[in-house]
Structure formats: C-alpha cells, structure tokens
Design a protein around this motif. Sequence first.
Motif, PDB file in Angstrom:
ATOM      1  N   UNK A  14     -51.533 -23.819 -17.508  1.00  0.00           N
ATOM      2  CA  UNK A  14     -51.160 -23.225 -16.134  1.00  0.00           C
ATOM      3  C   UNK A  14     -52.186 -23.440 -14.762  1.00  0.00           C
ATOM      4  N   UNK A  15     -51.866 -24.191 -13.799  1.00  0.00           N
ATOM      5  CA  UNK A  15     -52.722 -24.209 -12.851  1.00  0.00           C
ATOM      6  C   UNK A  15     -52.479 -23.323 -11.528  1.00  0.00           C
ATOM      7  N   UNK A  16     -53.557 -22.710 -11.206  1.00  0.00           N
ATOM      8  CA  UNK A  16     -53.116 -22.142  -9.643  1.00  0.00           C
ATOM      9  C   UNK A  16     -53.473 -23.050  -8.530  1.00  0.00           C
ATOM     10  N   UNK A  17     -52.586 -23.439  -8.030  1.00  0.00           N
ATOM     11  CA  UNK A  17     -52.580 -24.372  -6.637  1.00  0.00           C
ATOM     12  C   UNK A  17     -52.412 -23.576  -5.448  1.00  0.00           C
ATOM     13  N   UNK A  18     -53.121 -23.537  -4.590  1.00  0.00           N
ATOM     14  CA  UNK A  18     -52.968 -22.878  -3.299  1.00  0.00           C
ATOM     15  C   UNK A  18     -53.164 -24.095  -2.051  1.00  0.00           C
ATOM     16  N   UNK A  19     -52.065 -23.837  -1.090  1.00  0.00           N
ATOM     17  CA  UNK A  19     -52.160 -24.705   0.213  1.00  0.00           C
ATOM     18  C   UNK A  19     -53.007 -23.743   1.155  1.00  0.00           C
ATOM     19  N   UNK A  20     -54.328 -24.213   1.593  1.00  0.00           N
ATOM     20  CA  UNK A  20     -55.277 -23.588   2.172  1.00  0.00           C
ATOM     21  C   UNK A  20     -54.667 -23.338   3.870  1.00  0.00           C
ATOM     22  N   UNK A  21     -55.133 -22.444   4.696  1.00  0.00           N
ATOM     23  CA  UNK A  21     -54.583 -22.061   5.987  1.00  0.00           C
ATOM     24  C   UNK A  21     -54.480 -23.445   6.830  1.00  0.00           C
ATOM     25  N   UNK A  22     -55.162 -24.536   6.418  1.00  0.00           N
ATOM     26  CA  UNK A  22     -55.128 -25.659   7.318  1.00  0.00           C
ATOM     27  C   UNK A  22     -53.779 -26.520   7.235  1.00  0.00           C
ATOM     28  N   UNK A  23     -53.547 -26.436   5.942  1.00  0.00           N
ATOM     29  CA  UNK A  23     -52.326 -27.120   5.318  1.00  0.00           C
ATOM     30  C   UNK A  23     -51.221 -26.424   5.994  1.00  0.00           C
ATOM     31  N   UNK A  24     -51.122 -25.009   5.976  1.00  0.00           N
ATOM     32  CA  UNK A  24     -49.928 -24.492   6.488  1.00  0.00           C
ATOM     33  C   UNK A  24     -49.854 -24.557   7.848  1.00  0.00           C
ATOM     34  N   UNK A  97     -53.105 -32.052 -11.945  1.00  0.00           N
ATOM     35  CA  UNK A  97     -53.023 -31.648 -10.439  1.00  0.00           C
ATOM     36  C   UNK A  97     -54.427 -31.873  -9.918  1.00  0.00           C
ATOM     37  N   UNK A  98     -55.427 -31.738 -10.734  1.00  0.00           N
ATOM     38  CA  UNK A  98     -56.922 -32.201  -9.819  1.00  0.00           C
ATOM     39  C   UNK A  98     -56.851 -33.666  -9.367  1.00  0.00           C
ATOM     40  N   UNK A  99     -55.936 -34.481 -10.107  1.00  0.00           N
ATOM     41  CA  UNK A  99     -56.092 -35.933  -9.830  1.00  0.00           C
ATOM     42  C   UNK A  99     -54.896 -36.077  -8.670  1.00  0.00           C
ATOM     43  N   UNK A 124     -62.168 -28.312   5.196  1.00  0.00           N
ATOM     44  CA  UNK A 124     -60.873 -28.365   5.441  1.00  0.00           C
ATOM     45  C   UNK A 124     -59.989 -29.314   4.619  1.00  0.00           C
ATOM     46  N   UNK A 125     -59.875 -28.965   3.347  1.00  0.00           N
ATOM     47  CA  UNK A 125     -59.354 -29.781   2.309  1.00  0.00           C
ATOM     48  C   UNK A 125     -58.166 -29.585   1.945  1.00  0.00           C
ATOM     49  N   UNK A 126     -57.478 -28.774   2.477  1.00  0.00           N
ATOM     50  CA  UNK A 126     -55.960 -28.483   2.447  1.00  0.00           C
ATOM     51  C   UNK A 126     -55.437 -28.041   1.265  1.00  0.00           C
ATOM     52  N   UNK A 127     -56.116 -27.963  -0.007  1.00  0.00           N
ATOM     53  CA  UNK A 127     -55.557 -27.483  -1.099  1.00  0.00           C
ATOM     54  C   UNK A 127     -56.643 -27.278  -2.181  1.00  0.00           C
ATOM     55  N   UNK A 128     -55.988 -26.057  -2.849  1.00  0.00           N
ATOM     56  CA  UNK A 128     -57.173 -25.802  -4.106  1.00  0.00           C
ATOM     57  C   UNK A 128     -56.391 -26.116  -5.293  1.00  0.00           C
ATOM     58  N   UNK A 129     -57.001 -26.331  -6.315  1.00  0.00           N
ATOM     59  CA  UNK A 129     -56.564 -26.696  -7.746  1.00  0.00           C
ATOM     60  C   UNK A 129     -57.328 -26.020  -8.751  1.00  0.00           C
ATOM     61  N   UNK A 130     -57.018 -25.388  -9.935  1.00  0.00           N
ATOM     62  CA  UNK A 130     -57.896 -24.776 -10.932  1.00  0.00           C
ATOM     63  C   UNK A 130     -58.654 -25.778 -11.361  1.00  0.00           C
ATOM     64  N   UNK A 131     -59.953 -25.610 -12.122  1.00  0.00           N
ATOM     65  CA  UNK A 131     -60.770 -26.795 -12.642  1.00  0.00           C
ATOM     66  C   UNK A 131     -60.781 -26.575 -13.978  1.00  0.00           C
ATOM     67  N   UNK A 132     -60.065 -25.670 -14.892  1.00  0.00           N
ATOM     68  CA  UNK A 132     -60.057 -25.533 -16.095  1.00  0.00           C
ATOM     69  C   UNK A 132     -58.752 -24.737 -16.556  1.00  0.00           C
ATOM     70  N   UNK A 133     -58.341 -24.832 -17.900  1.00  0.00           N
ATOM     71  CA  UNK A 133     -57.009 -24.056 -18.170  1.00  0.00           C
ATOM     72  C   UNK A 133     -57.427 -22.568 -18.162  1.00  0.00           C
ATOM     73  N   UNK A 134     -58.620 -22.182 -18.590  1.00  0.00           N
ATOM     74  CA  UNK A 134     -59.016 -20.798 -18.349  1.00  0.00           C
ATOM     75  C   UNK A 134     -59.186 -20.105 -17.120  1.00  0.00           C
TER      76      UNK A 134
END
Length: 162
Positions: A14-24, A97-99, A124-134
């Motif tokens: 599972x990966x936590x992906x978040x669109x940051x406020x600039x993306x919204x 997802x990181x790719x 202002x890099x618009x999105x977050x993605x988890x860096x490990x499965x943990x």
Amino acid sequence: FLPHLVASMVEVEESYIMIKPDGVQRGLVGEIISRFEKKGIKLKGLKLYQCPTELAQDNEHYKDLQSKSFFPNLIDYITSGPVVCMAWEGVGVVASARKLIGATNPLNAEPGTIRGDLAVQTGRNVVHGSDSPENGNREIALWFKEGEVVEWTPVQEPWLKE
Ligand code: IDP
Ligand code: MG
C-alpha cells in the motif's frame, strides 16, 4: 533469477499518495489521479482534507524533517489549503508510484513524471508518495480513520494480472 520469478516475488503493498495544496489549487486533481488509475493500481481510500496546523506539526508524517530549515515552510505549505489523501494498493506499488511521481526536485524529475510535467520547485512539488511499504502502511493509518479505507475487487483485475 529469471525476470518473471523476480517479478512474482514483489509483494502487494500500500502507498499513501497525497495531492498537496498546490495541486488542488491549480486544478490538477483529475490529471494526477488519472495517472495512477491508468497504471492499473487499486484506489482504496480517497478524501479531500484540510490538515490542521497542530496536526501537521506533530504529525508523524514529516517527523524525519522536523530539524530541517525548511520545516516551518513545509508545514505552512501543507496546511495552506485542502489536500487529497489517497490509499493505493498493488504489486510493488510503493516504488512504481515513486517512479510515476518523479524526483523530489521537479527540475530533476524526468518528463513523463508528475513532477517533471507539472511542477518547477521542490517546495511546490504537487504530490507526496510513501518511500517504503512500512511507511505506506504507517501513513495510511495516520491520515485515514477507521472505515475510510475500502477493500474491494476491481473487475479489471484478470486483465492486469495473469
Ligand atoms: P519526497 O516528497 O520526494 O519523498 P522528502 O525528502 O521526503 O521528498 O521531502 C518531503 C517534502 O518536503 C518534499 O516533497 C518537499 O515538499 C519538501 N522539501 C524537501 N526538501 C525541501 C527543500 O530543500 N526545500 C523546500 N521543501 C523541501
Ligand atoms: Mg519522502
């Protein structure tokens, strides 16, 4: 190992992906979600959320960055407007997802990646993605409440996995 054996050893994550406020604010929500959707990974959680400042400061999410000089700016940025919180599941989804997201500094991100195509600055890099499965599991537990993550089977599954 033969490549197909190696591929079969990669686990469902599972990966936590978040669109940051600039993306919204920039109206990129649909564009960003569609890139993950088209890849063939499974959306399990989705919400628009205004993160309170206190939560962002104490939040385990950026804990490893608390000592950095840009931390106060990062907190202002992440709480400056709504974010889109997402939980995605798939085989090797954390790395894939990181790719799709690209390098932290959008100027170093390859064309074709979200940051390479849609952003110009690290802050202002618009999105977050988890860096490990943990961290994927940890961050989903952090940003979603009980019952907000849904287990389901997409009808396309046989067309994605042999
Ligand atoms: P990542 O988002 O690619 O995993 P991290 O190093 O985990 O990158 O940093 C988390 C976030 O903190 C970045 O996405 C970016 O928004 C912000 N950040 C990281 N380094 C800097 C910096 O040097 N200046 C401003 N913001 C930064
Ligand atoms: Mg990170």
